[in-house]
Design an enzyme around this catalytic site. Structure first.
Site, short mmCIF file in Angstrom:
data_model
loop_
_atom_site.label_atom_id
_atom_site.label_comp_id
_atom_site.label_asym_id
_atom_site.label_seq_id
_atom_site.Cartn_x
_atom_site.Cartn_y
_atom_site.Cartn_z
N HIS A 1 70.68 -113.82 -49.37
CA HIS A 1 70.82 -112.87 -48.24
C HIS A 1 69.56 -112.93 -47.37
O HIS A 1 69.21 -111.94 -46.73
CB HIS A 1 71.06 -111.47 -48.79
N HIS B 1 65.56 -110.40 -44.34
CA HIS B 1 66.65 -109.61 -43.75
C HIS B 1 66.54 -109.47 -42.25
O HIS B 1 66.79 -108.41 -41.68
CB HIS B 1 66.74 -108.23 -44.42
N TYR C 1 73.60 -108.50 -41.50
CA TYR C 1 74.40 -107.98 -40.38
C TYR C 1 75.61 -108.87 -40.06
O TYR C 1 76.27 -108.69 -39.04
CB TYR C 1 73.54 -107.79 -39.12
N ASP D 1 74.97 -105.95 -51.41
CA ASP D 1 73.90 -106.53 -50.60
C ASP D 1 72.61 -105.72 -50.67
O ASP D 1 72.62 -104.52 -50.97
CB ASP D 1 74.32 -106.56 -49.12
N ASP D 2 71.54 -106.40 -50.32
CA ASP D 2 70.24 -105.80 -49.97
C ASP D 2 69.40 -105.38 -51.16
O ASP D 2 68.35 -104.77 -50.98
CB ASP D 2 70.39 -104.60 -49.01
N HIS E 1 76.57 -101.89 -50.76
CA HIS E 1 75.12 -102.08 -50.79
C HIS E 1 74.52 -101.35 -52.00
O HIS E 1 74.57 -100.11 -52.05
CB HIS E 1 74.49 -101.54 -49.50
NI NI Z 1 72.01 -106.81 -45.65
#
Ligand code: NI
Length: 270
Positions: free
Chosen positions: A125, A129, A166, A74-75, A220
């Site tokens: 995603h 965010h 989250y 993620d991210d 991540h």
């Molecule tokens: Ni995230």
């Protein structure tokens, strides 16, 4: 100096051996060193990634009749950490799923293009965010649509699934996202809490101890120590017999509980 010292102690030990067996003290603390060998390789597989709509709208794991798992990151994209991770995955023939932030896709479209070109899957995603469960429907749609469009213009691909930042998305919102964007909500079964930066070896051990067949594993690629943890993590899972697939491939191989039981019973010799 160190080498000279060790040579002389070795030479001094030889005459002792001629005088009879050397007693070896017990060493209960001995541990077999970890295997150093060629990098294990995920098998080549040609698997469908077409999962039928109607199979569910939220997943943290998938019931499958094989040792398949999905690694998710993620991210990203991140301009250094993501390419370094892609090198690690490529060396092991592992395909993963990247839940990207649209805003970062706009900044680093070339990283997303490379990710797609190397056979990985991209998932939504959101664009900025934010905690989506606090947003109204219009803002939720905008978050999904802007990320979708960023990935579309960066790499020309259509995303198949989403993961809420989250993990926060109300059931009603999951239904909206599913019906309007076609995305099932993908959560996770294994969470190493790598964003708290516990150190690469802790990330590895948490993932190795928590993973079972059908697991969706969260990590991540934004964080350098997480990428540092991936060679040992992936090699450890491969040596335990797990096979890596993308989230869509994992969803596509979903079995019903009765079918999974029947196929276990049908294995010859069992
Ligand atoms: Ni995230």
């Amino acid at each position: 100096m160190l080498m000279a010292a060790s040579l002389s102690s070795c030479a001094a030990a030889k005459p002792l051996a001629r005088n009879g067996p050397v007693k070896t003290p017990s060493n209960a603390n001995y541990r077999t060193p970890s295997l150093q060998g060629p990098i294990p390789r995920n098998p080549d597989m040609s698997l469908s990634s077409d999962f039928s709509r109607g199979s569910g709208i939220s997943f943290s794991r998938v019931l499958v009749s094989g040792n398949y798992v999905a690694m998710t990151f993620d991210d990203g994209p991140h301009p250094q950490n993501t390419p370094r991770l892609l090198d690690i995955l490529r060396a092991r023939n592992v395909k993963a799923t990247f839940y990207v932030i649209g805003r970062s896709v706009d900044l680093y479209p070339q990283v997303v293009r490379r990710t797609v070109a190397e056979g990985h899957e991209i998932g939504n995603h959101s664009h900025t965010h934010r905690l989506l469960s606090k947003l109204g429907d219009t803002e939720l749609r905008t978050e999904m649509a802007r990320c979708r469009d960023a990935v579309g213009s960066a790499a020309g691909v259509r995303m198949r699934t989403m993961r809420p930042p989250y993990g926060g998305l109300l059931q009603r919102q999951r239904e909206l996202v599913y019906s309007e964007f076609g995305y099932p909500t993908i959560l996770w079964a294994v969470d190493p809490l790598d964003w708290k930066r516990p150190g690469p070896s802790v990330v590895t051990s948490r993932i190795l101890s928590g993973t079972t067949a059908g697991s969706i594993i969260l990590a991540h690629d934004l964080h350098a120590p997480t990428v540092d943890a991936m060679p040992a993590t992936i090699d450890g899972l491969l040596r335990r017999g797990f096979k890596f697939v993308t989230v869509s491939q994992l969803l596509a191989m979903k079995t019903e509980p009765a079918t999974a039981q029947a196929s276990v019973n049908a294995v010859p010799g069992y």
